[in-house]
Design an enzyme around this catalytic site. Structure first.
Site, PDB file in Angstrom:
ATOM      1  N   THR A   1      -0.473   2.110   6.592  1.00 14.99           N
ATOM      2  CA  THR A   1      -0.303   0.824   5.934  1.00 14.99           C
ATOM      3  C   THR A   1      -0.263  -0.243   7.016  1.00 14.99           C
ATOM      4  O   THR A   1       0.034   0.055   8.176  1.00 14.99           O
ATOM      5  CB  THR A   1       0.992   0.809   5.101  1.00 14.99           C
ATOM      6  OG1 THR A   1       1.091  -0.424   4.393  1.00 14.99           O
ATOM      7  CG2 THR A   1       2.220   0.969   5.967  1.00 14.99           C
ATOM      8  N   GLY A   2      -0.588  -1.482   6.640  1.00 20.31           N
ATOM      9  CA  GLY A   2      -0.538  -2.557   7.632  1.00 20.31           C
ATOM     10  C   GLY A   2      -1.698  -3.513   7.513  1.00 20.31           C
ATOM     11  O   GLY A   2      -2.225  -3.733   6.425  1.00 20.31           O
TER      12      GLY A   2
ATOM     13  N   THR B   1       0.839  -1.205   0.000  1.00 22.05           N
ATOM     14  CA  THR B   1       0.000   0.000   0.000  1.00 22.05           C
ATOM     15  C   THR B   1       0.866   1.244   0.000  1.00 22.05           C
ATOM     16  O   THR B   1       1.821   1.338   0.773  1.00 22.05           O
ATOM     17  CB  THR B   1      -0.892   0.032   1.255  1.00 22.05           C
ATOM     18  OG1 THR B   1      -1.736  -1.106   1.255  1.00 22.05           O
ATOM     19  CG2 THR B   1      -1.752   1.303   1.272  1.00 22.05           C
TER      20      THR B   1
END
Lengths: 183, 137
Positions: free
Chosen positions: B52-53, B1
């Site tokens: 993100t993640g 991402t």
């Protein structure tokens, strides 16, 4: 000091940093133009295979895209979710922002909106994404996001149906999932 | 991402996120990326944030909305980033997260959990993007 661009990740993602910075350095461009250019750079470059076409296939081997663009002056936002068969997800999101009063379009209807706005319909799969999906199936569909279903999703592929036994809480991401399996 | 934030010389700010989501997801699944306040968020009167993640977890706590509102309340970019990530790992200790935060004066910072996170930035007079390595909280 501004013009200033900041983004998640490094390596191939710095192409986005630089594309956005160069856009913002052009006095005729807005901050909205800059973030769009940065996101489009990573979509084109398929940064880390976590952005753009040809990455992160779903259980059915299809790649779908999500994108959001937001204007900090007006708080106007445009987004697409589960966009199918259109590569420029942030470009479509920009059209949602500029040409609708909505915030988020999803799925096949988002694709139809994109086509109505001149975007091209094309496959988002590549040899690499199809190979990754087939390898996942060969590995008994591991890692797997299903829970409380039969057959056991930790060892078997579907089709799945709800388990009649009591539900278990599963708030922890699958520990066997790879670093690339994230948003 | 990719989540990316911009601050123009005039003070206007914008944010975007683009992603192909998680590998081997259930068809139809959407993560945090396209959700305002989760994948990214921006308000030029306070600042901007990108994330993100593990999107299935992060989208439940709107970390970027939280971080920008923390800036508005007077926290520094670093304090706002740390606070947003700590709120996630308080409920989901194993979550992999990475968020970048920039206030409307250009001060920026990041916080992460579950992995070593990196972010990139480029400002006035810089020939290339610089990379910052962020250790997990």
């Amino acid at each position: 000091s501004p013009p200033l661009i900041i983004n998640t990740w490094s390596g191939p993602f710095t192409a986005a940093t630089n594309a956005a910075y160069l856009t913002l350095s052009n006095s005729s461009s807005t901050s909205l133009d800059a973030v769009q250019a940065g996101c489009q750079a990573c979509q084109t470059n398929q940064c880390d295979n976590t952005v753009g076409f040809g990455g992160s296939p779903d259980e059915s081997c299809e790649t779908t895209l999500d994108a959001l663009i937001m204007d900090g002056q007006t708080l106007n936002a445009g987004a697409v979710a589960n966009l199918r068969r259109v590569k420029d997800a942030v470009g479509v999101a920009r059209h949602v922002l500029d040409y609708t009063q909505h915030t988020l379009l999803a799925g096949d209807q988002a694709t139809q909106f994109a086509l109505q706005n001149g975007f091209e319909e094309e496959s988002l799969s590549t040899e690499n994404s199809l190979r990754a999906c087939h390898e996942w199936r060969s590995n008994n569909c591991q890692p797997n996001y299903r829970s409380n279903v039969l057959p056991n999703p930790l060892s078997s592929c579907g089709p799945y149906s709800p388990s009649s036994t009591s539900l278990t809480q599963n708030n922890i991401p699958n520990p066997s999932s790879s670093d690339h399996s994230h948003d | 991402t990719l989540s990316l934030l911009a601050l123009s010389p005039s003070g206007s700010m914008a944010a975007c996120t683009t992603t192909n989501g998680a590998s081997h997801k259930i068809p139809g699944r959407v993560g945090d990326g396209p959700i305002p306040g989760s994948g990214s968020y921006v308000d030029s009167t306070a600042g901007a944030c990108g994330a993100t993640g593990d999107g299935d977890l992060m989208m439940r706590l709107l970390p970027c909305y939280q971080a920008v509102e923390s800036l508005r309340r007077g926290l520094s970019a670093q304090e706002a980033a740390d606070d947003a990530v700590r709120r996630i790992i308080a409920r989901y200790p194993g979550a992999r997260t990475g968020i970048v935060v920039m206030d409307n004066r250009g001060e920026h910072a990041a916080a992460a959990s579950g992995w070593e996170f990196t972010y990139s930035y480029r400002g006035k007079g810089m020939e290339n993007a610089e990379v910052v390595v962020v250790k997990a909280l």
